[in-house]
Enzyme design. Sequence first.
Site, PDB file in Angstrom:
ATOM      1  N   GLY A  20     -15.997  -7.821 -41.983  1.00 35.44           N
ATOM      2  CA  GLY A  20     -14.792  -7.952 -41.153  1.00 35.44           C
ATOM      3  C   GLY A  20     -15.074  -8.058 -39.666  1.00 35.44           C
ATOM      4  N   GLY A  25     -11.219  -7.662 -33.460  1.00 35.13           N
ATOM      5  CA  GLY A  25     -11.179  -6.513 -34.369  1.00 35.13           C
ATOM      6  C   GLY A  25     -12.339  -5.562 -34.099  1.00 35.13           C
ATOM      7  N   ILE A  26     -12.313  -4.420 -34.764  1.00 35.44           N
ATOM      8  CA  ILE A  26     -13.339  -3.397 -34.541  1.00 35.44           C
ATOM      9  C   ILE A  26     -14.720  -3.876 -35.008  1.00 35.44           C
ATOM     10  CG2 ILE A  26     -14.044  -1.087 -35.322  1.00 35.44           C
ATOM     11  CD1 ILE A  26     -10.912  -0.495 -35.376  1.00 35.44           C
ATOM     12  N   ASP A  73     -15.226 -12.343 -49.639  1.00 33.83           N
ATOM     13  CA  ASP A  73     -13.827 -11.948 -49.813  1.00 33.83           C
ATOM     14  C   ASP A  73     -13.816 -10.683 -50.658  1.00 33.83           C
ATOM     15  OD1 ASP A  73     -11.214 -11.532 -50.395  1.00 33.83           O
ATOM     16  OD2 ASP A  73     -10.785 -13.561 -51.085  1.00 33.83           O
ATOM     17  N   LEU A  74     -13.511  -9.568 -50.010  1.00 32.36           N
ATOM     18  CA  LEU A  74     -13.581  -8.276 -50.693  1.00 32.36           C
ATOM     19  C   LEU A  74     -12.494  -8.094 -51.742  1.00 32.36           C
ATOM     20  CD1 LEU A  74     -14.473  -6.155 -47.578  1.00 32.36           C
ATOM     21  CD2 LEU A  74     -15.876  -6.306 -49.636  1.00 32.36           C
ATOM     22  N   ASN A 104     -16.544  -2.147 -42.904  1.00 30.24           N
ATOM     23  CA  ASN A 104     -15.477  -2.047 -41.905  1.00 30.24           C
ATOM     24  C   ASN A 104     -14.197  -2.777 -42.319  1.00 30.24           C
ATOM     25  OD1 ASN A 104     -14.234  -2.105 -39.029  1.00 30.24           O
ATOM     26  ND2 ASN A 104     -14.556  -4.268 -39.528  1.00 30.24           N
ATOM     27  N   THR A 125      -9.232  -4.511 -51.603  1.00 33.01           N
ATOM     28  CA  THR A 125      -9.903  -4.878 -50.340  1.00 33.01           C
ATOM     29  C   THR A 125     -10.562  -3.670 -49.685  1.00 33.01           C
ATOM     30  OG1 THR A 125      -8.116  -6.469 -50.021  1.00 33.01           O
ATOM     31  CG2 THR A 125      -9.538  -6.039 -48.131  1.00 33.01           C
ATOM     32  N   SER A 154      -9.573   6.302 -42.047  1.00 27.99           N
ATOM     33  CA  SER A 154      -8.467   6.329 -41.084  1.00 27.99           C
ATOM     34  C   SER A 154      -7.848   7.729 -41.080  1.00 27.99           C
ATOM     35  CB  SER A 154      -7.401   5.317 -41.520  1.00 27.99           C
ATOM     36  OG  SER A 154      -6.187   5.545 -40.850  1.00 27.99           O
ATOM     37  N   TYR A 175       7.105   0.252 -54.596  1.00 27.56           N
ATOM     38  CA  TYR A 175       5.795   0.173 -53.944  1.00 27.56           C
ATOM     39  C   TYR A 175       5.897   0.688 -52.516  1.00 27.56           C
ATOM     40  CZ  TYR A 175       1.259  -1.795 -52.578  1.00 27.56           C
ATOM     41  OH  TYR A 175      -0.039  -1.959 -52.156  1.00 27.56           O
TER      42      TYR A 175
HETATM   43  N1  LIG Z   1      -6.972  -0.503 -35.707  1.00 28.99           N
HETATM   44  C1  LIG Z   1      -6.746   0.764 -35.989  1.00 28.99           C
HETATM   45  O1  LIG Z   1      -6.058   1.478 -35.253  1.00 28.99           O
HETATM   46  C2  LIG Z   1      -7.321   1.374 -37.220  1.00 28.99           C
HETATM   47  C3  LIG Z   1      -7.001   2.702 -37.501  1.00 28.99           C
HETATM   48  C4  LIG Z   1      -7.562   3.303 -38.603  1.00 28.99           C
HETATM   49  C5  LIG Z   1      -8.448   2.614 -39.405  1.00 28.99           C
HETATM   50  N2  LIG Z   1      -8.743   1.307 -39.130  1.00 28.99           N
HETATM   51  C6  LIG Z   1      -9.685   0.610 -40.021  1.00 28.99           C
HETATM   52  O2  LIG Z   1     -10.602  -0.152 -39.261  1.00 28.99           O
HETATM   53  C7  LIG Z   1     -11.074  -1.254 -40.036  1.00 28.99           C
HETATM   54  C8  LIG Z   1     -11.043  -2.521 -39.187  1.00 28.99           C
HETATM   55  O3  LIG Z   1      -9.705  -2.859 -38.912  1.00 28.99           O
HETATM   56  P1  LIG Z   1      -9.233  -3.528 -37.547  1.00 28.99           P
HETATM   57  O4  LIG Z   1      -8.312  -2.584 -36.916  1.00 28.99           O
HETATM   58  O5  LIG Z   1     -10.364  -4.069 -36.789  1.00 28.99           O
HETATM   59  O6  LIG Z   1      -8.315  -4.711 -38.125  1.00 28.99           O
HETATM   60  P2  LIG Z   1      -8.462  -6.285 -38.046  1.00 28.99           P
HETATM   61  O7  LIG Z   1      -8.578  -6.743 -36.654  1.00 28.99           O
HETATM   62  O8  LIG Z   1      -7.337  -6.827 -38.891  1.00 28.99           O
HETATM   63  O9  LIG Z   1      -9.842  -6.535 -38.788  1.00 28.99           O
HETATM   64  C9  LIG Z   1      -9.950  -6.403 -40.180  1.00 28.99           C
HETATM   65  C10 LIG Z   1     -11.089  -7.253 -40.674  1.00 28.99           C
HETATM   66  O10 LIG Z   1     -11.113  -7.165 -42.106  1.00 28.99           O
HETATM   67  C11 LIG Z   1     -11.161  -8.491 -42.627  1.00 28.99           C
HETATM   68  N3  LIG Z   1     -10.614  -8.595 -43.969  1.00 28.99           N
HETATM   69  C12 LIG Z   1      -9.333  -8.395 -44.371  1.00 28.99           C
HETATM   70  N4  LIG Z   1      -9.219  -8.656 -45.685  1.00 28.99           N
HETATM   71  C13 LIG Z   1     -10.455  -9.046 -46.106  1.00 28.99           C
HETATM   72  C14 LIG Z   1     -10.986  -9.473 -47.342  1.00 28.99           C
HETATM   73  N5  LIG Z   1     -10.228  -9.598 -48.452  1.00 28.99           N
HETATM   74  N6  LIG Z   1     -12.303  -9.780 -47.428  1.00 28.99           N
HETATM   75  C15 LIG Z   1     -13.090  -9.701 -46.340  1.00 28.99           C
HETATM   76  N7  LIG Z   1     -12.645  -9.324 -45.130  1.00 28.99           N
HETATM   77  C16 LIG Z   1     -11.340  -9.006 -45.018  1.00 28.99           C
HETATM   78  C17 LIG Z   1     -10.352  -9.314 -41.624  1.00 28.99           C
HETATM   79  O11 LIG Z   1     -10.624 -10.684 -41.807  1.00 28.99           O
HETATM   80  P3  LIG Z   1      -9.581 -11.807 -41.273  1.00 28.99           P
HETATM   81  O12 LIG Z   1      -9.771 -11.867 -39.800  1.00 28.99           O
HETATM   82  O13 LIG Z   1     -10.027 -13.020 -42.002  1.00 28.99           O
HETATM   83  O14 LIG Z   1      -8.211 -11.340 -41.650  1.00 28.99           O
HETATM   84  C18 LIG Z   1     -10.899  -8.738 -40.320  1.00 28.99           C
HETATM   85  O15 LIG Z   1     -12.144  -9.321 -40.021  1.00 28.99           O
HETATM   86  C19 LIG Z   1     -10.192  -1.292 -41.287  1.00 28.99           C
HETATM   87  O16 LIG Z   1     -10.909  -0.722 -42.367  1.00 28.99           O
HETATM   88  C20 LIG Z   1      -9.016  -0.404 -40.933  1.00 28.99           C
HETATM   89  O17 LIG Z   1      -8.431   0.224 -42.065  1.00 28.99           O
HETATM   90  C21 LIG Z   1      -8.198   0.673 -38.050  1.00 28.99           C
END
Ligand SMILES: NC(=O)c1ccc[n+]([C@@H]2O[C@H](COP(=O)([O-])OP(=O)(O)OC[C@H]3O[C@@H](n4cnc5c(N)ncnc54)[C@H](OP(=O)(O)O)[C@@H]3O)[C@@H](O)[C@H]2O)c1
Length: 313
Positions: A20, A25-26, A73-74, A104, A125, A154, A175
């Site tokens: 990811g 993103g992170i 693709d997870l 991640n 995922t 999280s 849901y």
């Molecule tokens: N942001 C926060 O405040 C927060 C808080 C708690 C936990 N988290 C955790 O941090 C992690 C990163 O999230 P983020 O905030 O950086 O969000 P993000 O910007 O949406 O990044 C998520 C990443 O996961 C990828 N992804 C989604 N579905 C996927 C799949 N089926 N197969 C492979 N890759 C996939 C996305 O790809 P695409 O770009 O192609 O969609 C993106 O690269 C996640 O695990 C999230 O639960 C985030």
Amino acid sequence: MPWTTSDIPDLTGKNAVVTGPTIGGIGYFIARGLLAAGARVVLAGRSWEKLDAASASLVEEVPGAQLDRVALDLSSLQAVRAGAEAIADATFEGGGPLHLLVNNAGVMATPQSRTVDDLDLQMATNHFGPFLLTGLLLEPLAESGEGRIVTMSSMMHKLARKAPLGFPTVQVGRYSPWGVYSQSKLANLLFTNELQRRLEKAGLPVTAYAAHPGLASTHLMANGASKNVIAPIASIGEAAVRAMAQTPEAGAWPALMASTYVELEPGTYVGPGDALEGRGAPKPVSATRLARDPEAARALWELSEQTTGIAYP
Ligand SMILES: NC(=O)c1ccc[n+]([C@@H]2O[C@H](COP(=O)([O-])OP(=O)(O)OC[C@H]3O[C@@H](n4cnc5c(N)ncnc54)[C@H](OP(=O)(O)O)[C@@H]3O)[C@@H](O)[C@H]2O)c1
């Protein structure tokens, strides 16, 4: 002294995989931190277009960055198997070693949806896909003699009232997108704890850690929760998160600490250091009692092995 990115040691010669890694993103900033320290990083993402963009931007930001890209693709068990093969065979020239896997990638509070394997999209995922990927990469991780697995959870795991043992088939009643997200993030912690126990028991030179980013302004809302409501409400929600959140760069610090700080006890969960764990320098944090329940972890493990068809050592 609080941990900072200047505590990241020289990672020259180390191989890492970050799932990811999309710009903004992170995961992008986790990859950037590892590359800047000299690691070779495989960006594993589901869109070639986004992988190309992330890799071009990283090369510009970190001159001399050694990186590769793999389609992953997870949400599809077959695609995870193909992605793991691509990582092991092509990228690491015949099978290893791999020093670090950062699980991640994730989605948050998506509307109810079933994957090609008929699994819940969020659980597939966020948990089943990473469970399978980790198992498939265990051999190259062990080959490094110092493998690390870091899985992103999280604070939302605290809202889960029971372990996610009703998946993949049983979904009774209405849901709850947030309820299932919380359970998937609880699953990340149960997975890490059981994984660490099993690695130790098997005597493998691999350790497991978990991290959470606090609240970071990324694409997570737009990719998931926003899809449950009409556009104007989604925009208000996203603006509110942007106003409260820290940068995705700071959101990457806990995972970077968990990935590279040698003095961390295996199994440690790392999050932002302020009182509410929303932001700040990272430090070890605690998870709920349910997240530390060994019985729940064992039961989820068995369910995950059955669901994904992999048997760990
Ligand atoms: N942001 C926060 O405040 C927060 C808080 C708690 C936990 N988290 C955790 O941090 C992690 C990163 O999230 P983020 O905030 O950086 O969000 P993000 O910007 O949406 O990044 C998520 C990443 O996961 C990828 N992804 C989604 N579905 C996927 C799949 N089926 N197969 C492979 N890759 C996939 C996305 O790809 P695409 O770009 O192609 O969609 C993106 O690269 C996640 O695990 C999230 O639960 C985030």
